[in-house]
Design an enzyme around this catalytic site. Structure first.
Site, PDB file in Angstrom:
ATOM      1  N   TYR A  33       0.834  -1.200   0.000  1.00  0.00           N
ATOM      2  CA  TYR A  33       0.000   0.000   0.000  1.00  0.00           C
ATOM      3  C   TYR A  33       0.866   1.246   0.000  1.00  0.00           C
ATOM      4  O   TYR A  33       2.075   1.186   0.209  1.00  0.00           O
ATOM      5  CB  TYR A  33      -0.951  -0.003   1.206  1.00  0.00           C
ATOM      6  N   ARG A  52       7.999   4.181  -4.801  1.00  0.00           N
ATOM      7  CA  ARG A  52       8.130   3.144  -3.757  1.00  0.00           C
ATOM      8  C   ARG A  52       7.110   2.027  -3.973  1.00  0.00           C
ATOM      9  O   ARG A  52       7.402   0.855  -3.730  1.00  0.00           O
ATOM     10  CB  ARG A  52       7.968   3.753  -2.365  1.00  0.00           C
ATOM     11  N   ARG A 100      -7.942 -20.635  -1.515  1.00  0.00           N
ATOM     12  CA  ARG A 100      -6.818 -20.516  -0.582  1.00  0.00           C
ATOM     13  C   ARG A 100      -5.745 -21.574  -0.846  1.00  0.00           C
ATOM     14  O   ARG A 100      -6.037 -22.770  -0.889  1.00  0.00           O
ATOM     15  CB  ARG A 100      -7.309 -20.642   0.859  1.00  0.00           C
ATOM     16  N   LYS A 147       6.447  -2.010   1.763  1.00  0.00           N
ATOM     17  CA  LYS A 147       5.304  -1.430   2.484  1.00  0.00           C
ATOM     18  C   LYS A 147       4.107  -2.373   2.360  1.00  0.00           C
ATOM     19  O   LYS A 147       3.170  -2.134   1.585  1.00  0.00           O
ATOM     20  CB  LYS A 147       4.993  -0.025   1.924  1.00  0.00           C
ATOM     21  N   LEU A 204      11.077   1.089   7.035  1.00  0.00           N
ATOM     22  CA  LEU A 204      10.504   1.574   5.787  1.00  0.00           C
ATOM     23  C   LEU A 204      11.304   2.790   5.312  1.00  0.00           C
ATOM     24  O   LEU A 204      11.664   3.647   6.127  1.00  0.00           O
ATOM     25  CB  LEU A 204       9.032   1.971   5.987  1.00  0.00           C
TER      26      LEU A 204
HETATM   27  N1  PDD Z   1       2.973   5.075   7.304  1.00  0.00           N
HETATM   28  N2  PDD Z   1       7.613   3.687   8.784  1.00  0.00           N
HETATM   29  C1  PDD Z   1       6.463   3.001   8.790  1.00  0.00           C
HETATM   30  C2  PDD Z   1       6.439   1.671   9.453  1.00  0.00           C
HETATM   31  C3  PDD Z   1       5.322   3.539   8.154  1.00  0.00           C
HETATM   32  O1  PDD Z   1       4.165   2.841   8.151  1.00  0.00           O
HETATM   33  C4  PDD Z   1       5.405   4.816   7.550  1.00  0.00           C
HETATM   34  C5  PDD Z   1       4.235   5.446   6.855  1.00  0.00           C
HETATM   35  C6  PDD Z   1       6.635   5.507   7.603  1.00  0.00           C
HETATM   36  C7  PDD Z   1       6.817   6.861   6.962  1.00  0.00           C
HETATM   37  O2  PDD Z   1       6.858   6.759   5.568  1.00  0.00           O
HETATM   38  P1  PDD Z   1       6.387   7.969   4.628  1.00  0.00           P
HETATM   39  O3  PDD Z   1       7.180   9.147   5.039  1.00  0.00           O
HETATM   40  O4  PDD Z   1       6.726   7.524   3.273  1.00  0.00           O
HETATM   41  O5  PDD Z   1       4.901   8.157   4.880  1.00  0.00           O
HETATM   42  C8  PDD Z   1       7.720   4.912   8.211  1.00  0.00           C
HETATM   43  C9  PDD Z   1       1.788   5.572   6.626  1.00  0.00           C
HETATM   44  C10 PDD Z   1       1.611   7.040   6.736  1.00  0.00           C
HETATM   45  C11 PDD Z   1       0.573   4.769   7.089  1.00  0.00           C
HETATM   46  O6  PDD Z   1       0.726   3.566   7.223  1.00  0.00           O
HETATM   47  O7  PDD Z   1      -0.516   5.340   7.270  1.00  0.00           O
END
Ligand code: PDD
Length: 284
Positions: A33, A52, A100, A147, A204
């Site tokens: 996502y 990404r 599944r 992600k 991440l």
């Molecule tokens: N989360 N680390 C983790 C584990 C994250 O889930 C996120 C982002 C980040 C920051 O990444 P970025 O700057 O690219 O948003 C770091 C999003 C906002 C979410 O899951 O809602």
């Protein structure tokens, strides 16, 4: 008027949007996502998020459901149809649906869903006050650079933080901070250096992190990309998180210990201002 969402080629009121119970995103967390922020009805640093997305898909061998240009078109259509000025847009791609089976069949059709979320002034209030953060063990898998939608460990850590009267958790592995539950973690040392964990499979690769580090360097701050411990957080002058939805948000206490004077610090406030200007310039 109910929210219009996107599901596999269709724009529908959210109550009518459906995904198969056999979708591998649902059964195996087999999906990725992205979350992009909407400002003035446009997207912040969206090219970075789509790049990404492509990387996450490639790492898991999930074919892209359509071109990135088509994804952008859907994003803009949803923003317009829901008349969102400020908020975020969530997009999720899963490997697709079939009966599944741990081993998936080649040639599955990936699913693509998207929805918008509007937001009020709450985030600005949080930024003014700062976050109370606690430490929690990092029990996630070893490919946090992808992600994926496997967010249960992050949800559990966040819930624990709230239960303890804090706002969020920073995750700890082998005695070092990895990142926040849904944000990247940073400190400013007493001698004024920005310290943040280096990129690897352990965190991440935040799109906001990247922009903020570049802005910090431009502003003359020394940036050290290295691991740091919970003790260093407690002894830091300032601390903050970065994410698409939180921009740069100060952390004012860690495991019950005040950071600095327990108020958002000058470097963090400056970095937030710089990031807000950058975000406005990056709108597309
Ligand atoms: N989360 N680390 C983790 C584990 C994250 O889930 C996120 C982002 C980040 C920051 O990444 P970025 O700057 O690219 O948003 C770091 C999003 C906002 C979410 O899951 O809602």
């Amino acid at each position: 008027m109910s929210r219009i969402v996107y599901v596999n080629g269709e724009y529908l009121p959210e109550e009518e949007a459906k995904i198969s119970i056999f979708d591998r995103g649902f059964l195996f967390a087999d999906g990725v996502y992205e979350v992009s922020t909407i400002l003035d009805g446009k997207l912040v640093d969206n090219a970075g998020h789509l790049a990404r997305l492509q990387r996450s898909l490639a790492e898991l061998d999930i074919p892209a459901p359509c071109s990135m240009e088509e994804i952008e078109t859907i994003q803009h259509t949803l923003i317009e149809r829901n008349a969102i000025a400020a908020g975020s847009i969530y997009l999720q791609v899963t490997r697709g649906a079939e009966d599944r089976n741990f081993l998936w069949s080649e040639g599955l059709k990936p699913s693509l869903i998207m929805f918008t979320q509007s937001r009020g002034a709450k985030m600005d209030k949080v930024a003014e006050k700062g976050l109370d953060v606690i430490s929690q063990p990092d029990i996630r898998w070893q490919r946090r650079d992808i992600k994926t939608v496997a967010l249960l460990p992050a949800s559990l850590a966040k819930r624990k933080a709230i239960a303890e009267g804090a706002n969020d958790a920073w995750l700890v592995e082998d005695g070092m901070i990895t990142e926040g539950t849904s944000n990247n973690a940073h400190i400013i040392t007493k001698d004024g250096k920005l310290v943040t964990r280096a990129l690897s499979n352990k965190i991440l690769h935040g799109i906001t992190r990247k922009a903020v580090l570049a802005l910090a360097k431009e502003a003359g701050l020394t940036v050290e990309e290295r691991s740091f411990s919970p003790d260093e957080v407690k002894n830091a002058a300032e601390a903050f998180v970065t994410s698409a939805t939180m921009f740069v948000t100060p952390v004012v206490s860690f495991d019950g210990v005040k950071i600095g004077d327990g108020k958002p610090g000058p470097h963090t406030t400056r970095l937030r201002d710089l990031y807000v200007s950058f975000a406005k310039k990056s709108l597309s």
